[in-house]
Design a protein around this motif. Structure first.
Motif, PDB file in Angstrom:
ATOM      1  N   VAL A  41      29.694  32.934  51.395  1.00 49.72           N
ATOM      2  CA  VAL A  41      28.729  33.094  52.483  1.00 49.72           C
ATOM      3  C   VAL A  41      27.522  32.189  52.325  1.00 49.72           C
ATOM      4  CG1 VAL A  41      29.448  35.460  52.923  1.00 49.72           C
ATOM      5  CG2 VAL A  41      27.576  35.032  51.313  1.00 49.72           C
ATOM      6  N   CYS A  42      27.529  31.333  51.308  1.00 52.04           N
ATOM      7  CA  CYS A  42      26.427  30.401  51.107  1.00 52.04           C
ATOM      8  C   CYS A  42      26.242  29.538  52.356  1.00 52.04           C
ATOM      9  CB  CYS A  42      26.705  29.515  49.890  1.00 52.04           C
ATOM     10  SG  CYS A  42      25.511  28.190  49.622  1.00 52.04           S
ATOM     11  N   VAL A  43      25.007  29.304  52.757  1.00 47.86           N
ATOM     12  CA  VAL A  43      24.723  28.514  53.952  1.00 47.86           C
ATOM     13  C   VAL A  43      25.294  27.109  53.811  1.00 47.86           C
ATOM     14  CG1 VAL A  43      22.882  27.517  55.358  1.00 47.86           C
ATOM     15  CG2 VAL A  43      22.683  29.866  54.532  1.00 47.86           C
ATOM     16  N   ARG A  44      25.252  26.570  52.612  1.00 49.61           N
ATOM     17  CA  ARG A  44      25.831  25.242  52.374  1.00 49.61           C
ATOM     18  C   ARG A  44      27.347  25.249  52.607  1.00 49.61           C
ATOM     19  NH1 ARG A  44      22.861  20.394  51.570  1.00 49.61           N
ATOM     20  NH2 ARG A  44      21.037  20.800  50.264  1.00 49.61           N
ATOM     21  N   GLU A  45      28.004  26.326  52.220  1.00 47.14           N
ATOM     22  CA  GLU A  45      29.449  26.444  52.444  1.00 47.14           C
ATOM     23  C   GLU A  45      29.749  26.490  53.934  1.00 47.14           C
ATOM     24  OE1 GLU A  45      33.553  27.186  52.364  1.00 47.14           O
ATOM     25  OE2 GLU A  45      32.230  26.341  50.843  1.00 47.14           O
ATOM     26  N   VAL A  46      28.972  27.279  54.662  1.00 48.74           N
ATOM     27  CA  VAL A  46      29.208  27.427  56.095  1.00 48.74           C
ATOM     28  C   VAL A  46      28.966  26.109  56.823  1.00 48.74           C
ATOM     29  CG1 VAL A  46      28.443  28.610  58.189  1.00 48.74           C
ATOM     30  CG2 VAL A  46      28.648  29.886  56.048  1.00 48.74           C
ATOM     31  N   ALA A  47      27.914  25.382  56.425  1.00 50.73           N
ATOM     32  CA  ALA A  47      27.534  24.158  57.136  1.00 50.73           C
ATOM     33  C   ALA A  47      28.310  22.933  56.669  1.00 50.73           C
ATOM     34  CB  ALA A  47      26.033  23.912  56.976  1.00 50.73           C
ATOM     35  N   GLU A  48      28.605  22.871  55.359  1.00 48.06           N
ATOM     36  CA  GLU A  48      29.144  21.635  54.788  1.00 48.06           C
ATOM     37  C   GLU A  48      30.511  21.813  54.119  1.00 48.06           C
ATOM     38  OE1 GLU A  48      26.203  20.356  52.021  1.00 48.06           O
ATOM     39  OE2 GLU A  48      24.554  20.598  53.441  1.00 48.06           O
ATOM     40  N   GLY A  49      30.923  23.065  53.905  1.00 46.92           N
ATOM     41  CA  GLY A  49      32.178  23.290  53.202  1.00 46.92           C
ATOM     42  C   GLY A  49      32.060  23.133  51.702  1.00 46.92           C
ATOM     43  N   HIS A 102      15.588  33.081  52.954  1.00 43.26           N
ATOM     44  CA  HIS A 102      15.033  34.423  53.123  1.00 43.26           C
ATOM     45  C   HIS A 102      16.166  35.318  53.617  1.00 43.26           C
ATOM     46  CE1 HIS A 102      12.256  37.629  54.022  1.00 43.26           C
ATOM     47  NE2 HIS A 102      12.686  37.684  55.274  1.00 43.26           N
ATOM     48  N   ASP A 103      16.251  36.540  53.079  1.00 41.73           N
ATOM     49  CA  ASP A 103      17.378  37.428  53.398  1.00 41.73           C
ATOM     50  C   ASP A 103      18.704  36.704  53.149  1.00 41.73           C
ATOM     51  OD1 ASP A 103      15.683  39.462  54.151  1.00 41.73           O
ATOM     52  OD2 ASP A 103      15.633  38.833  56.241  1.00 41.73           O
ATOM     53  N   ALA A 104      18.809  36.112  51.962  1.00 41.70           N
ATOM     54  CA  ALA A 104      19.948  35.260  51.625  1.00 41.70           C
ATOM     55  C   ALA A 104      21.262  36.027  51.713  1.00 41.70           C
ATOM     56  CB  ALA A 104      19.759  34.689  50.226  1.00 41.70           C
ATOM     57  N   PRO A 105      22.256  35.492  52.418  1.00 40.82           N
ATOM     58  CA  PRO A 105      23.555  36.177  52.518  1.00 40.82           C
ATOM     59  C   PRO A 105      24.257  36.276  51.170  1.00 40.82           C
ATOM     60  CG  PRO A 105      23.658  33.976  53.500  1.00 40.82           C
ATOM     61  CD  PRO A 105      22.218  34.264  53.243  1.00 40.82           C
TER      62      PRO A 105
END
Length: 440
Positions: free
Chosen positions: A103-111, A47-50
């Motif tokens: 800015v994908c959440v997966r990128e931020v959390a997992e690279g 929701h409110d995806a970066p």
């Protein structure tokens, strides 16, 4: 002035056809159905995806990925095209690693981000390959719009205006439409004539007439266009190039990287393209990287990309820099060209090292070169255009220029970041403002 013949080191056919085919294959091959489902399953559908905020065209990325995950890529394609009618090409050339995927959440959390770009290509190719157009043209309004420049901004504006029912005439200086998508990007980023196929697909909406071989100042002038059409949109790009001005820069073998890339993109047989043994590319942007990598792929033995500032100041993304290095391109930074050396044709080029403020250090280096490609920036031919801002046409957020009835967008207009996807957004938004103005 007539240049001397090229160095004997500049020859065609350095590699056999099989090797050239492999070298210039698709950089990021299209996902198959299973791969697309696996890639889509990694999305959190935030929701409110970066990723949406980072997309210059505001594509609803979680929605289109969910549509892929549920087995409806045609719906996903329509979601994409509603915001970005050139979504197929943008999926191939966008620096997603610095936009949505960064800015994908997966990128931020997992690279490791969701492969948004490749998923976008998977969806859009479904409709373009089938030549199915998801939109219908509205009833004719009786209004006409002239668009000068058939690159990403011009094509985007033309399609949106035609969808609203306006009659559009699209003028371009070249022999075919497409702009940088057709002539200005590395061949391995858009294979199998996709750029031309996408243009034909876009034009199938109807209401758009294309006139090639027409440019401002040579068959077209703004006053006549303004008198003939209800509105004018300028998407002329940056037609001029900054020249190398050091001693010896007029020697044979010193060439414009933009022309090299264009010639390669339009070549029917890569074996016929002459390339040097020792190639030097001057510049730090995408054009420089594209030229350097393709010189290597054509068979040049030594390719050096030289930039006057540090790597952190290069306009080319880290991904593109790493791609160049992986292909064997040597990247030299903090070095400015000082002189081109040779008897008629280039044999060496001398650089002087600089500090971070571009001050010369007194240390120099000479690189062997039988071909030098310059990619040191492009310029706008501003003669007869509306008011400028920093060397580009001054525009409002919706593309209005200083002249009533004339809009502008893409690389020729102020405020953009010289990306295909940004040009598409500017063309779309200007078209909406033109439509609102014409129907007021």
């Amino acid at each position: 002035m007539t240049q001397s013949p090229l160095s004997e080191g500049v020859v065609a056919g350095r590699l056999d056809p099989a090797q050239l085919t492999e070298n210039f294959g698709d950089l990021h091959p299209r996902l198959d159905n299973h791969e697309a489902l696996v890639a889509a399953d990694r999305c959190y559908f935030c929701h409110d995806a970066p990723c949406m905020t980072a997309c210059p065209t505001d594509i609803d990325i979680p929605l289109f990925i969910r549509q892929i995950a549920t087995g409806t890529p045609e719906a996903a394609a329509k979601t994409i095209f509603a915001q970005n009618i050139l979504g197929g090409m943008c999926a191939r050339v966008c620096p997603t690693e610095t936009l949505c995927e960064e800015v994908c959440v997966r990128e931020v959390a997992e690279g490791k981000p969701v492969e948004i770009g490749r998923l976008q290509r998977y969806a859009t190719d479904v409709l373009v390959d089938a030549n199915v157009h998801p939109f219908e043209r509205a009833a004719a309004t009786g209004k006409s719009v002239a668009i000068v420049g058939a690159g990403p901004a011009g094509l985007s504006a033309a399609h949106r205006l035609a969808t609203h029912g306006h009659d559009v005439t699209l003028f371009d200086a070249r022999a075919k439409a497409g702009g940088l998508n057709e002539f200005g990007i590395a061949a391995y980023k858009s294979v199998d004539g996709f750029a031309a196929k996408e243009v034909d697909w876009l034009l199938s909406i109807g209401g758009i007439t294309v006139e090639t071989g027409k440019t401002l100042g040579a068959g077209l002038d703004l006053a006549t266009l303004s008198d003939t059409f209800d509105a004018v949109f300028l998407a002329v790009g940056l037609g001029g190039v900054n020249a190398l001005t050091v001693e010896g820069s007029d020697k044979s073998g010193v060439l414009d990287a933009v022309d090299f890339i264009s010639d390669l993109r339009q070549a029917s047989d890569l074996e016929q393209l002459a390339i040097g043994r020792d190639v030097v590319v001057i510049g730090g942007g995408m054009t420089a990287v594209d030229a350097a990598v393709q010189a290597k792929l054509l068979g040049a033995l030594n390719v050096s990309l030289v930039y006057r500032r540090g790597r952190d100041r290069m306009n080319a993304s880290v991904f593109e820099q790493d791609l160049a290095a992986s292909k064997g391109v040597r990247i030299i930074t903090n070095a400015s060209p000082k002189a081109v050396i040779g008897n008629g044709s280039v044999r060496e080029i001398e650089f002087e090292y600089t500090d971070n403020d571009l001050n010369p250090t007194g240390q120099t280096v000479r690189l062997a070169a039988d071909q030098v490609f310059t990619a040191i920036g492009q310029t706008l031919n501003a003669e007869g255009l509306p008011d400028l801002d920093g060397g580009k046409i001054a525009v409002t957020e919706t593309g209005r220029t200083s002249v009533e009835g004339i809009w502008a967008g893409g690389d020729c207009a102020s405020g953009g970041d010289d990306l295909t996807v940004t040009a598409v957004a500017e063309g779309r938004d200007a078209a909406e403002d033109i439509h609102a103005t014409l129907m007021a």
